[in-house]
Each structure stands twice: as structure tokens, then as C-alpha cells.
Design a protein around this motif. Structure first.
Motif, mmCIF file in Angstrom:
data_model
loop_
_atom_site.group_PDB
_atom_site.id
_atom_site.type_symbol
_atom_site.label_atom_id
_atom_site.label_comp_id
_atom_site.label_asym_id
_atom_site.label_seq_id
_atom_site.Cartn_x
_atom_site.Cartn_y
_atom_site.Cartn_z
ATOM 1 N N LEU A 22 0.803 -1.219 0.000
ATOM 2 C CA LEU A 22 0.000 0.000 0.000
ATOM 3 C C LEU A 22 0.839 1.275 0.000
ATOM 4 O O LEU A 22 0.306 2.365 -0.026
ATOM 5 C CB LEU A 22 -0.939 0.008 1.215
ATOM 6 C CG LEU A 22 -1.961 -1.131 1.250
ATOM 7 C CD1 LEU A 22 -2.771 -1.071 2.539
ATOM 8 C CD2 LEU A 22 -2.871 -1.083 0.030
ATOM 9 N N GLY A 23 2.145 1.111 0.053
ATOM 10 C CA GLY A 23 3.015 2.276 0.002
ATOM 11 C C GLY A 23 3.048 2.852 -1.403
ATOM 12 O O GLY A 23 2.437 2.323 -2.327
ATOM 13 N N ALA A 24 3.713 3.929 -1.575
ATOM 14 C CA ALA A 24 3.820 4.564 -2.888
ATOM 15 C C ALA A 24 4.582 3.641 -3.837
ATOM 16 O O ALA A 24 5.696 3.220 -3.534
ATOM 17 C CB ALA A 24 4.537 5.896 -2.767
ATOM 18 N N PRO A 25 3.970 3.285 -4.974
ATOM 19 C CA PRO A 25 4.663 2.397 -5.914
ATOM 20 C C PRO A 25 5.805 3.137 -6.610
ATOM 21 O O PRO A 25 5.690 4.302 -6.968
ATOM 22 C CB PRO A 25 3.570 2.015 -6.916
ATOM 23 C CG PRO A 25 2.599 3.133 -6.858
ATOM 24 C CD PRO A 25 2.658 3.667 -5.448
ATOM 25 N N ALA A 26 6.895 2.466 -6.766
ATOM 26 C CA ALA A 26 8.052 3.053 -7.439
ATOM 27 C C ALA A 26 8.077 2.533 -8.872
ATOM 28 O O ALA A 26 8.204 1.334 -9.096
ATOM 29 C CB ALA A 26 9.324 2.685 -6.710
ATOM 30 N N ASP A 27 7.909 3.428 -9.821
ATOM 31 C CA ASP A 27 7.974 3.043 -11.225
ATOM 32 C C ASP A 27 9.443 3.068 -11.630
ATOM 33 O O ASP A 27 9.996 4.119 -11.947
ATOM 34 C CB ASP A 27 7.148 3.992 -12.076
ATOM 35 C CG ASP A 27 7.091 3.569 -13.536
ATOM 36 O OD1 ASP A 27 7.772 2.590 -13.906
ATOM 37 O OD2 ASP A 27 6.364 4.217 -14.299
ATOM 38 N N ILE A 28 10.068 1.920 -11.578
ATOM 39 C CA ILE A 28 11.507 1.801 -11.814
ATOM 40 C C ILE A 28 11.895 2.339 -13.191
ATOM 41 O O ILE A 28 12.880 3.065 -13.319
ATOM 42 C CB ILE A 28 11.970 0.337 -11.657
ATOM 43 C CG1 ILE A 28 11.646 -0.186 -10.256
ATOM 44 C CG2 ILE A 28 13.452 0.198 -11.958
ATOM 45 C CD1 ILE A 28 12.269 0.605 -9.138
ATOM 46 N N ASP A 29 11.115 2.020 -14.212
ATOM 47 C CA ASP A 29 11.431 2.478 -15.561
ATOM 48 C C ASP A 29 11.402 4.004 -15.645
ATOM 49 O O ASP A 29 12.291 4.628 -16.225
ATOM 50 C CB ASP A 29 10.454 1.880 -16.574
ATOM 51 C CG ASP A 29 10.841 2.189 -18.002
ATOM 52 O OD1 ASP A 29 12.041 2.024 -18.337
ATOM 53 O OD2 ASP A 29 9.963 2.606 -18.783
ATOM 54 N N GLN A 30 10.400 4.608 -15.026
ATOM 55 C CA GLN A 30 10.292 6.066 -15.029
ATOM 56 C C GLN A 30 11.471 6.688 -14.279
ATOM 57 O O GLN A 30 12.032 7.703 -14.710
ATOM 58 C CB GLN A 30 8.971 6.495 -14.402
ATOM 59 C CG GLN A 30 8.721 7.982 -14.450
ATOM 60 C CD GLN A 30 7.392 8.366 -13.810
ATOM 61 O OE1 GLN A 30 6.713 7.528 -13.221
ATOM 62 N NE2 GLN A 30 7.036 9.627 -13.930
ATOM 63 N N LEU A 31 11.846 6.086 -13.163
ATOM 64 C CA LEU A 31 12.985 6.593 -12.397
ATOM 65 C C LEU A 31 14.288 6.454 -13.188
ATOM 66 O O LEU A 31 15.129 7.359 -13.172
ATOM 67 C CB LEU A 31 13.091 5.860 -11.058
ATOM 68 C CG LEU A 31 11.961 6.132 -10.065
ATOM 69 C CD1 LEU A 31 12.116 5.233 -8.845
ATOM 70 C CD2 LEU A 31 11.932 7.594 -9.664
ATOM 71 N N GLN A 32 14.446 5.344 -13.899
ATOM 72 C CA GLN A 32 15.641 5.136 -14.722
ATOM 73 C C GLN A 32 15.721 6.209 -15.814
ATOM 74 O O GLN A 32 16.794 6.754 -16.086
ATOM 75 C CB GLN A 32 15.618 3.751 -15.370
ATOM 76 C CG GLN A 32 15.779 2.617 -14.392
ATOM 77 C CD GLN A 32 17.226 2.387 -13.999
ATOM 78 O OE1 GLN A 32 18.136 2.975 -14.548
ATOM 79 N NE2 GLN A 32 17.431 1.526 -13.025
ATOM 80 N N GLN A 33 14.579 6.512 -16.439
ATOM 81 C CA GLN A 33 14.551 7.551 -17.472
ATOM 82 C C GLN A 33 14.906 8.909 -16.885
ATOM 83 O O GLN A 33 15.643 9.691 -17.499
ATOM 84 C CB GLN A 33 13.177 7.607 -18.139
ATOM 85 C CG GLN A 33 12.874 6.412 -19.010
ATOM 86 C CD GLN A 33 11.445 6.429 -19.538
ATOM 87 O OE1 GLN A 33 10.679 7.350 -19.289
ATOM 88 N NE2 GLN A 33 11.084 5.376 -20.270
ATOM 89 N N ARG A 34 14.388 9.189 -15.708
ATOM 90 C CA ARG A 34 14.689 10.464 -15.033
ATOM 91 C C ARG A 34 16.179 10.559 -14.711
ATOM 92 O O ARG A 34 16.800 11.597 -14.905
ATOM 93 C CB ARG A 34 13.846 10.563 -13.759
ATOM 94 C CG ARG A 34 14.104 11.774 -12.936
ATOM 95 C CD ARG A 34 13.324 12.955 -13.411
ATOM 96 N NE ARG A 34 13.459 14.049 -12.456
ATOM 97 C CZ ARG A 34 13.668 15.285 -12.803
ATOM 98 N NH1 ARG A 34 13.689 15.616 -14.068
ATOM 99 N NH2 ARG A 34 13.814 16.218 -11.898
ATOM 100 N N ILE A 35 16.757 9.474 -14.224
ATOM 101 C CA ILE A 35 18.189 9.446 -13.916
ATOM 102 C C ILE A 35 19.000 9.698 -15.180
ATOM 103 O O ILE A 35 19.940 10.499 -15.176
ATOM 104 C CB ILE A 35 18.587 8.107 -13.254
ATOM 105 C CG1 ILE A 35 18.006 8.033 -11.848
ATOM 106 C CG2 ILE A 35 20.101 7.928 -13.240
ATOM 107 C CD1 ILE A 35 18.113 6.661 -11.209
ATOM 108 N N THR A 36 18.624 9.034 -16.273
ATOM 109 C CA THR A 36 19.331 9.208 -17.540
ATOM 110 C C THR A 36 19.249 10.652 -18.007
ATOM 111 O O THR A 36 20.246 11.237 -18.439
ATOM 112 C CB THR A 36 18.749 8.262 -18.615
ATOM 113 O OG1 THR A 36 18.877 6.922 -18.151
ATOM 114 C CG2 THR A 36 19.462 8.419 -19.937
ATOM 115 N N MET A 37 18.042 11.245 -17.913
ATOM 116 C CA MET A 37 17.864 12.639 -18.324
ATOM 117 C C MET A 37 18.715 13.578 -17.463
ATOM 118 O O MET A 37 19.388 14.477 -17.971
ATOM 119 C CB MET A 37 16.402 13.043 -18.217
ATOM 120 C CG MET A 37 16.136 14.464 -18.709
ATOM 121 S SD MET A 37 14.482 15.045 -18.310
ATOM 122 C CE MET A 37 14.609 15.212 -16.533
#
Length: 79
Positions: A22-37
Motif C-alpha cells: 500500500l506504500g507509494a509504488p516506485a515506477d523503476i522504468d520512469q525513475l531510470q529515465q529520469r536518472i538518464t535525463m
């Protein structure tokens, strides 16, 4: 952010969120894209900084040379 007061409460909340799903889901793919950007932005800005640092060093060297030439010229002319 975890709604906690003390360390024990925070640890308990984190464990509950992780186990319950029930915690905040972490969208790993979105985070990876953000890191790359962000890494690309950092590289671009670092390149700009390096270029400006080189330009500043060249300007300082030219300024030193002009000051040296001016001082030599004024020391040769009698007052």
C-alpha cells in the motif's frame, strides 16, 4: 514521506508499506529515465562550465599580458 514521529515508528511504517503493497509504488522504468535525463543534463552543463572556464583562463592570460605590456611601456617613458 513516511508519517512517523520516532525512529521505531518510521521503521514500522516502512516495513508495513513494503509488505502491504500500500506504500507509494516506485515506477523503476520512469525513475531510470529520469536518472538518464538528469545525467545528460549534468554532462551538458559540465561541458558548458568547462568551456567557460577555458574562456576565463584565456581572458585572464590576455589581461596579464596586456598589463605586463602596459607596465613595460610606462616604465620606458620618462615622467
Amino acid at each position: 514521506m513516511a508519517p512517523c514521529v520516532g525512529r521505531r515508528t518510521c521503521i514500522g511504517w516502512v516495513a508495513w508499506a513494503a509488505l502491504s503493497g500500500l506504500g507509494a509504488p516506485a515506477d523503476i522504468d520512469q525513475l531510470q529515465q529520469r536518472i538518464t535525463m538528469l545525467e545528460q543534463n549534468l554532462a551538458d552543463i559540465q561541458g558548458q562550465l568547462d568551456e567557460r572556464t577555458d574562456e576565463l583562463a584565456a581572458a585572464r592570460a590576455a589581461n596579464r599580458e596586456l598589463t605586463r605590456a602596459l607596465n613595460q611601456a610606462s616604465s620606458r617613458t620618462p615622467c
